[in-house]
Design a protein around this motif. Sequence first.
Motif, short mmCIF file in Angstrom:
data_model
loop_
_atom_site.label_atom_id
_atom_site.label_comp_id
_atom_site.label_asym_id
_atom_site.label_seq_id
_atom_site.Cartn_x
_atom_site.Cartn_y
_atom_site.Cartn_z
N THR A 1 0.79 -1.24 0.00
CA THR A 1 0.00 0.00 0.00
C THR A 1 0.82 1.29 0.00
O THR A 1 0.26 2.38 -0.05
CB THR A 1 -0.95 0.04 1.23
N ASP B 1 -3.20 3.54 7.94
CA ASP B 1 -4.52 3.20 7.39
C ASP B 1 -4.92 4.12 6.24
O ASP B 1 -5.51 3.69 5.26
CB ASP B 1 -5.59 3.29 8.50
N GLU B 2 -4.58 5.40 6.38
CA GLU B 2 -4.99 6.37 5.34
C GLU B 2 -4.35 6.05 4.00
O GLU B 2 -5.01 6.07 2.95
CB GLU B 2 -4.58 7.79 5.75
N GLN C 1 -5.89 2.98 2.48
CA GLN C 1 -7.18 3.27 1.87
C GLN C 1 -6.99 3.97 0.52
O GLN C 1 -7.70 3.70 -0.45
CB GLN C 1 -8.00 4.16 2.83
N ARG C 2 -5.99 4.85 0.48
CA ARG C 2 -5.69 5.57 -0.77
C ARG C 2 -5.30 4.58 -1.88
O ARG C 2 -5.76 4.70 -3.01
CB ARG C 2 -4.55 6.56 -0.52
N LYS D 1 -6.05 1.44 -2.04
CA LYS D 1 -7.25 0.65 -2.39
C LYS D 1 -8.09 1.41 -3.42
O LYS D 1 -8.55 0.86 -4.42
CB LYS D 1 -8.05 0.37 -1.12
N THR D 2 -8.26 2.71 -3.16
CA THR D 2 -9.06 3.54 -4.07
C THR D 2 -8.40 3.60 -5.45
O THR D 2 -9.09 3.52 -6.48
CB THR D 2 -9.19 4.97 -3.48
#
Lengths: 250, 97
Positions: free
Chosen positions: A16, A43-44, A47-48, A50-51
């Motif tokens: 990630t 986590d941020e 998530q980025r 993943k997007t």
Amino acid sequence: MTQINKTLNVLVTGGTRGIGREISRMIAEKHVCRMFLDYVQNDEEAQRTKTIVEGFNCEAALLKYNISNPDMIDDMFNEVGKYTSKLDILIHCAAINSFKPLTRIKPNQWDLIMNVNARGFLYCVQKCLPLMNKGCIVAISSLGSRKFIPNYGSLSQTKSALESLVRDLGAELAPRGIRVNGITAGIVGTEAVSRFPLSKLVIEDVLRRTPAGRIGSFADIANLVEFLISPKSDWIIGQNIVIDGGYSLT
Amino acid sequence: MEAVSEKVETTVTEIISRSLRIDVGKIVAQARLFVDLDAESLDLLDIRYEIENKFGIKISDNEITESVGRNLTQKEIGELLTVERVVSFVKDKINQQ
């Protein structure tokens, strides 16, 4: 000829941030796939990523598991098993380090670094096998595996171990149709490199001695991953391929 | 309840002792991890993983250091992060479950 796109199931440890993110992005861009993105911190950013991956119409699942712990790896693969019964590709990018002389590395630090960088890879490969009927495994290593780099020793010995694993697993798993290879990367502009003691001076020195005249980019590494997971590299088995702009030649 | 609290204290102290290779008997509650016990950020990660493993809890990034206060400098964290602070953090996490 029209290429038939089958959905690839891909697990990327350390997938990630930095090089791992670019590899995840590039695979998502070029394939129809379901990505499993393992991470531990931030986590941020996870998530980025993943997007970004989902932006290419790929499915993505974030897996927050610490691969220094075999129990966590068990849990991670149990979670993967909820989505799919097969894995096509495993990319091992997860790594941690402590930038200081080897003479100051403590036993617990040695264990932790080794367990994430090398043992974690081995156990992930073992857990992959029931899910992988033909496939590709790529481990991201670094030049420290074969060259002295000041303050880099704690990572270097784990990368040497990782490259041995690549060689041996490459031979062990080739008859099963699983190709294992590694990438021995030269200096790449990662966040980790910026934390390196005297990073500016180190980069200047590397640049002076790099025939290509630049340090590596994330895309340089991801491009090689893309090649190593493609049928074009079908006869490459158990190799740790140096990619460093020619630095190791000088 | 008292017994659980004592168990947490003992276990956390043992984890710190093992990680930093310091005798349990020499680790006092007020000892500052980074200043008195010579811990480094990688040691704290090791301690965090062991705590997660032993207590079956999940700890987020920087959660332990932020338990002493937010937006602090490394130096301020070093001054404030004591063994008893980590013990208290773990007790809170367990109670939240």
